[in-house]
Scaffold this active site. Sequence first.
Site, mmCIF file in Angstrom:
data_model
loop_
_atom_site.group_PDB
_atom_site.id
_atom_site.type_symbol
_atom_site.label_atom_id
_atom_site.label_comp_id
_atom_site.label_asym_id
_atom_site.label_seq_id
_atom_site.Cartn_x
_atom_site.Cartn_y
_atom_site.Cartn_z
ATOM 1 N N GLU A 1 0.836 -1.134 0.030
ATOM 2 C CA GLU A 1 -0.041 -0.099 0.019
ATOM 3 C C GLU A 1 0.915 1.148 -0.114
ATOM 4 O O GLU A 1 0.640 2.147 -0.870
ATOM 5 C CB GLU A 1 -0.935 0.051 1.182
ATOM 6 C CG GLU A 1 -1.785 -1.111 1.391
ATOM 7 C CD GLU A 1 -2.800 -1.435 -0.065
ATOM 8 O OE1 GLU A 1 -3.071 -0.219 -0.647
ATOM 9 O OE2 GLU A 1 -3.068 -2.366 -0.499
ATOM 10 N N HIS B 1 1.803 7.225 -6.403
ATOM 11 C CA HIS B 1 1.170 8.898 -6.748
ATOM 12 C C HIS B 1 2.159 9.872 -6.505
ATOM 13 O O HIS B 1 2.047 10.969 -7.433
ATOM 14 C CB HIS B 1 0.236 8.683 -5.524
ATOM 15 C CG HIS B 1 -0.905 9.834 -5.555
ATOM 16 N ND1 HIS B 1 -1.503 10.480 -4.551
ATOM 17 C CD2 HIS B 1 -1.174 10.373 -6.470
ATOM 18 C CE1 HIS B 1 -2.299 11.363 -4.875
ATOM 19 N NE2 HIS B 1 -2.193 11.419 -6.372
#
Length: 230
Positions: free
Chosen positions: A100, A107
């Site tokens: 994660e 991003h």
Amino acid sequence: MFFFDPTFIILIPGLLLAFIAQAYVQERFSRYSKIPSSLNMTGAQLAKYMLESAGLYNVKIEKIPGHLTDHYDPRTKVVRLSDATYNSNSIAALGVVAHEIGHAIQHARHYVPLVIRTGIAPVVSFASNLSWILFIAGFIFMNIALIRIGVLLFSLAVIFSLITLPVEFDASNRAVKILRTNLMMSPNELEGVKKVLGAAAMTYVAGTLMAFLQLLRMILIAGFLGGNRD
């Protein structure tokens, strides 16, 4: 009703793979959840370390209920860790958390497939839901135009699934690399992490196959109806 037509058999390989993948990921996570990592870090501590090491001080870490509900939300820049990983120091938990954080790093680094996936997600969600409404309405009213529009809209869901694959594989690769190079995780533990993340990747492959087979089924139904009208 078309729900029970012979083309349903097309979906069987996707359904079988989805079932196997889900069972596989549960088995792998359960096995490696019982083995603590020598890193002596909980999932939350690992997340904080990885984010700070990457210079990402604006990404929050939150705990959420559920089992394997971990995810990164690019809209709010929040990594949400489940009950199964937040306070756990197991090999499985650290692998999932590192994955994660891999998304958060993607991003921040403007990883193109993630940027595309995030950008089209709202459109795909709306189009996918609308596709079934139009497709079923077209079938009920024998309107080939509505069916074809439904097929076209659902194809966006297939494209979304295809874009998701490199996003997930890259996040896992980033996770393994950081655990190996930055934290010096042992080869045996890394092998466990790879097995857990590899099993999780199978669920995305199964989802993509299922979406593709569903699209193929819709195309066949549209072609059959169109042929009868002609």
